[in-house]
Design an enzyme around this catalytic site. Structure first.
Site, PDB file in Angstrom:
ATOM      1  N   TYR A  38     -16.197  16.393 -25.173  1.00  0.00           N
ATOM      2  CA  TYR A  38     -15.105  17.083 -26.144  1.00  0.00           C
ATOM      3  C   TYR A  38     -15.319  18.043 -26.412  1.00  0.00           C
ATOM      4  CZ  TYR A  38     -13.044  12.204 -25.996  1.00  0.00           C
ATOM      5  OH  TYR A  38     -12.746  12.071 -25.753  1.00  0.00           O
ATOM      6  N   ARG A 224      -4.170  24.692 -24.764  1.00  0.00           N
ATOM      7  CA  ARG A 224      -4.993  23.641 -23.962  1.00  0.00           C
ATOM      8  C   ARG A 224      -5.056  22.488 -23.155  1.00  0.00           C
ATOM      9  NH1 ARG A 224      -6.872  18.875 -26.299  1.00  0.00           N
ATOM     10  NH2 ARG A 224      -8.824  19.662 -26.125  1.00  0.00           N
ATOM     11  N   ASN A 226      -5.992  18.688 -21.639  1.00  0.00           N
ATOM     12  CA  ASN A 226      -7.256  17.274 -22.407  1.00  0.00           C
ATOM     13  C   ASN A 226      -6.183  16.699 -20.813  1.00  0.00           C
ATOM     14  OD1 ASN A 226      -7.878  15.621 -23.558  1.00  0.00           O
ATOM     15  ND2 ASN A 226      -5.692  15.085 -24.720  1.00  0.00           N
ATOM     16  N   GLU A 266      -2.903  17.122 -19.361  1.00  0.00           N
ATOM     17  CA  GLU A 266      -1.418  18.216 -20.621  1.00  0.00           C
ATOM     18  C   GLU A 266      -1.751  19.017 -20.743  1.00  0.00           C
ATOM     19  OE1 GLU A 266      -1.053  13.041 -22.522  1.00  0.00           O
ATOM     20  OE2 GLU A 266      -2.271  15.186 -23.762  1.00  0.00           O
ATOM     21  N   TYR A 317     -12.808   5.011 -23.939  1.00  0.00           N
ATOM     22  CA  TYR A 317     -11.343   5.194 -25.259  1.00  0.00           C
ATOM     23  C   TYR A 317     -10.210   5.597 -24.037  1.00  0.00           C
ATOM     24  CZ  TYR A 317      -8.711   8.498 -27.490  1.00  0.00           C
ATOM     25  OH  TYR A 317      -7.121   9.536 -27.358  1.00  0.00           O
TER      26      TYR A 317
END
Length: 341
Positions: A38, A224, A226, A266, A317
């Site tokens: 991350y 950004r 993801n 994304e 996750y």
């Protein structure tokens, strides 16, 4: 870029969705390195790379008509996927104006906006729409302004109210989420809706991200990438429909992994809305199957290394645990150094 739309595809049932070679070539592969952690990977959303997903503020591609039909299907089943709190009405009109203005400027063969004071005409030739309406008057539209315009775009939208030095998810259109729910997150603050994300809090990622987002200025948007993974090309992987897709994670085998497993990326776009001062948060989703992805050998090798070395907490996750090893084993054939570890 001139856009050519494909015949209608499905994102459930027979899953007829697939990418053309041109769509594969412009897919926003999210890994600049052989490992992933991350980070605040935010950059100015400056239009660049003609023909790419970064050319315009809002990307329209070959799947446009199919995604619009899929959105309408989800809304028919669950109208709560579009939500606007009373104090977010101005932000909704802000969003309608921003989307119409940019779509008409960037795709003039498909969209046109004519303004005469507050009397506007919106033409969407891709969907055979010609709508005369009064800007600011919801009664002159067939839906409330946010629902009206977001029924005509690809990707989800959250509108974030900025107050008390924080951002609150107080409106949105979310029909293709990656395992989250607008109905559940509505009214939450930035850190509250990101609470389930592991490791990022310890790294201070969200503190830095929130500080950055609070200072976004009008006409200076940022973006950004993801990512996660999805079984089948299913756009609506929401908690509300978990009973339809949750079991699919256990269906992956060495024989079907290339067809079933999709990398889901994304392109997140954040822009300040001028009248309301709310923050527009766009989530444009792209899907690519492993068998399509490995036509690019560099991507195939890198994805193998990213997934092989991904921390367990992040893999869990993202919902990859059940089938991650099967994917890694299959991708190893595309990594020339796979047998040297």
């Amino acid at each position: 870029m001139s856009v050519t739309f494909k015949a209608l595809e499905s994102y459930q049932g027979d899953f007829s969705f697939h990418n053309s070679p041109e769509a594969i070539a412009r897919f926003p592969f999210p890994f600049p390195e052989d490992s992933y952690m991350y980070s605040v990977n935010i950059e100015p959303a400056t239009p660049r790379d003609p023909g790419s997903v970064f050319e315009h503020w809002f990307d329209i591609d070959e799947h446009y008509r199919s995604e619009v039909v899929e959105r309408a299907r989800v809304l028919e089943m669950d109208p709560r996927r579009c939500l606007v709190m009373p104090h977010m009405q101005q932000a909704a009109w802000d969003t309608l104006e921003m989307l119409m203005t940019h779509l008409a400027a960037d795709y003039p063969e498909w969209f046109r906006l004519t303004r005469n004071g507050d009397r506007w005409i919106w033409e969407n030739h891709a969907l055979d729409i010609c709508q005369h309406f009064t800007f600011g008057d919801s009664d002159t539209l067939p839906y409330e302004p946010l629902e009206y315009i977001t029924r005509q775009i690809q990707g989800d939208v959250a509108l974030l109210d900025q107050r008390d030095n924080d951002l609150f998810m107080d409106a949105g259109m979310v029909t293709c989420p990656a395992d989250w729910s607008l109905a559940f997150d509505a009214g939450m603050s930035f850190k509250q809706w990101h609470a389930p994300v592991p490791m990022a809090h310890q790294l201070g990622v969200f503190d830095r991200a929130l500080k950055y987002l609070l200072n976004i200025q009008v006409d200076s948007p940022v973006r950004r990438l993801n990512w996660t993974m999805t079984i089948n090309p299913r756009l609506d992987s929401s908690p509300e429909t978990f009973h339809e897709w949750g079991h699919e994670r256990g269906l992956v085998t060495p024989e079907n992994v290339a067809r079933l497993v999709h990398l889901r990326v994304e392109l997140q776009f954040m822009a300040r809305l001028p009248r309301s001062n709310a923050l527009f948060f766009g989530i444009r989703t792209y899907l690519i199957s492993l068998e399509e992805l490995v036509t690019n050998p560099v991507w195939a090798c890198r994805l193998h290394r990213v997934l092989r070395d991904l921390p367990e907490a992040i893999a869990d996750y993202k919902g990859l645990t059940l089938y991650r090893q099967t994917v890694v084993d299959w991708l190893s054939q595309f990594d020339p150094d796979a047998n040297n570890r």
